[in-house]
Enzyme design. Sequence first.
Site, PDB file in Angstrom:
ATOM      1  N   LYS A  79       0.844  -1.205   0.000  1.00 44.99           N
ATOM      2  CA  LYS A  79       0.000   0.000   0.000  1.00 44.99           C
ATOM      3  C   LYS A  79       0.874   1.249   0.000  1.00 44.99           C
ATOM      4  CE  LYS A  79      -3.932   1.996   2.570  1.00 44.99           C
ATOM      5  NZ  LYS A  79      -4.821   1.821   3.745  1.00 44.99           N
ATOM      6  N   SER A 154      -9.636   1.970   2.938  1.00 40.34           N
ATOM      7  CA  SER A 154      -8.760   2.702   2.043  1.00 40.34           C
ATOM      8  C   SER A 154      -7.738   1.816   1.321  1.00 40.34           C
ATOM      9  CB  SER A 154      -7.994   3.767   2.846  1.00 40.34           C
ATOM     10  OG  SER A 154      -7.167   3.162   3.833  1.00 40.34           O
ATOM     11  N   SER A 178      -9.917  -0.509   7.148  1.00 42.26           N
ATOM     12  CA  SER A 178      -9.390  -0.278   5.809  1.00 42.26           C
ATOM     13  C   SER A 178      -8.736  -1.492   5.158  1.00 42.26           C
ATOM     14  CB  SER A 178      -8.380   0.882   5.833  1.00 42.26           C
ATOM     15  OG  SER A 178      -9.045   2.094   6.091  1.00 42.26           O
TER      16      SER A 178
END
Length: 493
Positions: A79, A154, A178
């Site tokens: 990420k 996210s 997330s």
Amino acid sequence: MKMFDMTAAELGKRIQAGEVTAVEAAEYSLSRIKEKDGQINAFITVEEEKVMENARRVQQRIERGELTGPLAGVPVAVKDNICTEGLRTTCASRILGNFVPPYSAEAVKRLEEAGTVILGKTNMDEFAMGSTTETSAYGITRNPWNTDHVPGGSSGGSCAAVAAGEAFCALGSDTGGSIRQPSSFCGVTGLKPTYGTVSRYGLIAYGSSLDQIGPVAKDVTDCACILEAVSSYDRKDGTSVKRESYDFTSGLGRDIKGMRIGLPSDYLGEGLDDEVRKAVMDGAEAMRSLGAVVEEFPLGMAEYAIPAYYVIASAEASSNLARFDGVKYGYRTEEYEGLHDMYKKTRSEGFGPEVKRRIMLGSFVLSSGYYDAYYLKALRVKALIMKAFDEAFKKYDIILGPAAPSVAPEIGCSLADPLKMYLGDIYTVSVNLAGMPGISVPGGMNSKGLPIGLQMIGDRFQEEKLLRAAYQLEKAVGGYGIKKEEAHDEQRI
């Protein structure tokens, strides 16, 4: 078995056996990214030459017998809020568009020590603020199962990359769900560990008391292997916890006879989609058939989790994001008059609307006259939520429920109503407020062919028990997402 169908652990075994090389695995993932990412937009940054150079180096070490772990040679995505030395790290924000870290996060270093090959950096909601991966400055990410729908957020890029077969596994971060919520939407497995288990050194902070790095993968076994690789006590992280054991794989496959599983009635009421509720109840029945004791109970405090979470997270974000001012690194506005004007224009131009909204909310609840009324009250509610879970875990080993109130919404629906988007985190934020581990496991599909995720929550530092239960649930409900045959691939993309 085709490489598409392999889990990370299965690929690692074949690489150790000499049936596949790390170079071939990296080439396969890069070809999938070229083929599919134009539609999905799961990645922000991929440097092919660097990937292949690392893959060749890893393969040489495997052949010399220096790398023998279960993940050696496996391509992994990271990420884009987790620092990678020499590889651009943007947090999906314009304000960090040119930032190349001089160091790697501890979790990334440990992945590299395990012999994985880092493919690139995945798309996300800007500074991890969002639930859809639509707030990125680098374009929205689409759900591989239906590209008209969001992948969640996210960590939507990491989950979409695994679901689309672009990466065998990935790292995400979880501040209020997330990892678990996009895993649910994309039909993959995602784990949020106990707070302090994985070092936060090198994770660009959103909410420091809530953030935790965790794995996204094709199944529970992969998540357990990745968690073992990245977990450690780290003196560089003041919130890191020294655990007695970092063994998360030895309990996989053990039965769950007599395990006590609680089903919060608070999670099954108004606002929960009927098909999601049915999947949860089917999952509960599957656990009963395996010998577990499953019963409903009132958890309490669930209705207060969302306001407490957004007050605390926004307050911490307003403080953490103050460092991005255009002085030392990142974006700086081109035209300005004086220092204060430079600050104002840089932050106005560099941050997106959702980040600005949360910074303003956080600044407000920390301001004089409102600190006691909002921030301190939210901290008291957090303590009560922790107490409610502590009471529940005196009676139950695991808590089972939905990961999200519905399946993935269509693109554009959530951002039109931010409050509705915030309420979508109702089943996940409590886990972060209480610092507990939680995992999302694929639990079926709805009538429109979109994945449904089942969430399991464990007590603090009880990942071994949580993973054992999740492994059995996964086997009982069959699993979905990436573990389809190649013939079904086009259904997703």
